[in-house]
Design a protein around this motif. Structure first.
Motif, PDB file in Angstrom:
ATOM      1  N   LEU A   1      30.826  40.393  31.693  1.00 48.94           N
ATOM      2  CA  LEU A   1      32.087  40.890  31.151  1.00 48.94           C
ATOM      3  C   LEU A   1      33.028  41.188  32.315  1.00 48.94           C
ATOM      4  CD1 LEU A   1      33.708  42.084  28.696  1.00 48.94           C
ATOM      5  CD2 LEU A   1      32.479  44.222  29.082  1.00 48.94           C
ATOM      6  N   ASP A   2      34.315  41.019  32.084  1.00 45.47           N
ATOM      7  CA  ASP A   2      35.324  41.360  33.088  1.00 45.47           C
ATOM      8  C   ASP A   2      35.663  42.847  32.948  1.00 45.47           C
ATOM      9  OD1 ASP A   2      37.637  41.763  34.607  1.00 45.47           O
ATOM     10  OD2 ASP A   2      38.417  39.768  34.192  1.00 45.47           O
ATOM     11  N   TYR A   3      35.127  43.662  33.846  1.00 46.32           N
ATOM     12  CA  TYR A   3      35.299  45.108  33.731  1.00 46.32           C
ATOM     13  C   TYR A   3      36.657  45.594  34.222  1.00 46.32           C
ATOM     14  CZ  TYR A   3      30.757  46.051  31.837  1.00 46.32           C
ATOM     15  OH  TYR A   3      29.683  46.119  30.980  1.00 46.32           O
ATOM     16  N   ALA A   4      37.301  44.847  35.089  1.00 52.99           N
ATOM     17  CA  ALA A   4      38.662  45.217  35.484  1.00 52.99           C
ATOM     18  C   ALA A   4      39.598  45.033  34.294  1.00 52.99           C
ATOM     19  CB  ALA A   4      39.119  44.369  36.661  1.00 52.99           C
ATOM     20  N   ARG A   5      39.450  43.918  33.613  1.00 54.42           N
ATOM     21  CA  ARG A   5      40.252  43.666  32.412  1.00 54.42           C
ATOM     22  C   ARG A   5      39.970  44.719  31.344  1.00 54.42           C
ATOM     23  NH1 ARG A   5      40.803  37.825  29.323  1.00 54.42           N
ATOM     24  NH2 ARG A   5      41.812  38.570  27.423  1.00 54.42           N
ATOM     25  N   LEU A   6      38.685  45.047  31.166  1.00 54.90           N
ATOM     26  CA  LEU A   6      38.334  46.064  30.175  1.00 54.90           C
ATOM     27  C   LEU A   6      38.978  47.401  30.514  1.00 54.90           C
ATOM     28  CD1 LEU A   6      36.662  46.835  27.656  1.00 54.90           C
ATOM     29  CD2 LEU A   6      34.799  47.454  29.225  1.00 54.90           C
ATOM     30  N   ALA A   7      38.994  47.771  31.791  1.00 53.55           N
ATOM     31  CA  ALA A   7      39.616  49.030  32.195  1.00 53.55           C
ATOM     32  C   ALA A   7      41.087  49.055  31.802  1.00 53.55           C
ATOM     33  CB  ALA A   7      39.464  49.239  33.695  1.00 53.55           C
ATOM     34  N   GLY A   8      41.792  47.946  32.040  1.00 54.59           N
ATOM     35  CA  GLY A   8      43.195  47.874  31.649  1.00 54.59           C
ATOM     36  C   GLY A   8      43.381  48.013  30.155  1.00 54.59           C
ATOM     37  N   GLU A   9      42.478  47.409  29.397  1.00 53.64           N
ATOM     38  CA  GLU A   9      42.575  47.486  27.937  1.00 53.64           C
ATOM     39  C   GLU A   9      42.265  48.898  27.435  1.00 53.64           C
ATOM     40  OE1 GLU A   9      41.453  42.833  26.924  1.00 53.64           O
ATOM     41  OE2 GLU A   9      39.850  44.310  27.159  1.00 53.64           O
TER      42      GLU A   9
END
Length: 204
Positions: A157-165
């Protein structure tokens, strides 16, 4: 200046890259163990985690009396990454992959299942509970359940993207946009996976 979604993503990515690429394996294992202890807790509750999610954080991301939305987003993403990474070696088997959205990763849980439709129905119900979370605490709780499924199947999973979301999700006026994007990715990835499987079966 207001914190942007991209600011949260860039900072989170920097912290994850450090954990993945550091040559100090002992430090990495200790940091990941500390972060796992933070799953389900609030930012700042465990002092031993402060350095793991606050090191070099831009000052405009800090909250005042309570954790800011940015701190919640970074903390939640990093602790879930540590949970996801458990049982997978770094750097060779990193569970953070750029570009893999939450919807895509969830759809990929059907890979290897004999009945893709039934498997998708199960993960879709879990996914919907996550997307309909009423607040950050409920969202973090449901994300934890999804991450445990992803860990078991080694789906990254892309955790940087998840953080932004997660950061945007805390703004009730923008929450529906995040939900829609998650839903699009879930169904689009499922369509690709199942059509690909059908095409392979037709070729045999």
């Amino acid at each position: 200046m207001a914190v942007k979604k991209s600011d949260v993503e860039v900072y989170t990515k920097r912290r994850i890259d450090y954990l993945i690429n550091t040559t100090n394996d002992g430090m990495r294992k200790a940091a990941l163990a500390n972060l796992r202890r933070g799953v389900g807790k609030k930012p700042g509750e465990l002092p031993e985690l402060w350095g793991e999610f606050l090191a070099d954080m831009p000052e405009d991301m800090f909250g005042k009396s309570e954790p800011s939305a940015a701190e919640y987003a970074v903390y939640t993403a990093l602790t879930l990454f540590a949970l996801h990474q458990q049982g997978h070696e770094l750097p060779s088997d990193a569970m953070h992959h750029d570009g893999v959205s939450l919807g895509q990763a969830t759809a990929r849980l059907i890979v290897g299942e004999s009945d893709a439709e039934s498997a998708f129905d199960r993960v879709r119900r879990r996914f919907n509970l996550t997307a309909l979370s009423a607040d950050i605490d409920e969202l973090a709780h449901h994300l934890r359940g999804l991450v445990q499924l992803l860990r078991a199947k080694a789906v990254p999973l892309d955790y940087a993207r998840l953080a932004g979301e997660i950061y945007v999700y805390q703004n009730i006026d923008l929450r529906s946009d995040i939900r829609l994007n998650w839903g699009r990715d879930l169904y689009h990835e499922y369509y690709i996976l199942t059509n690909g499987r059908k095409d392979e079966n037709n070729e045999k």
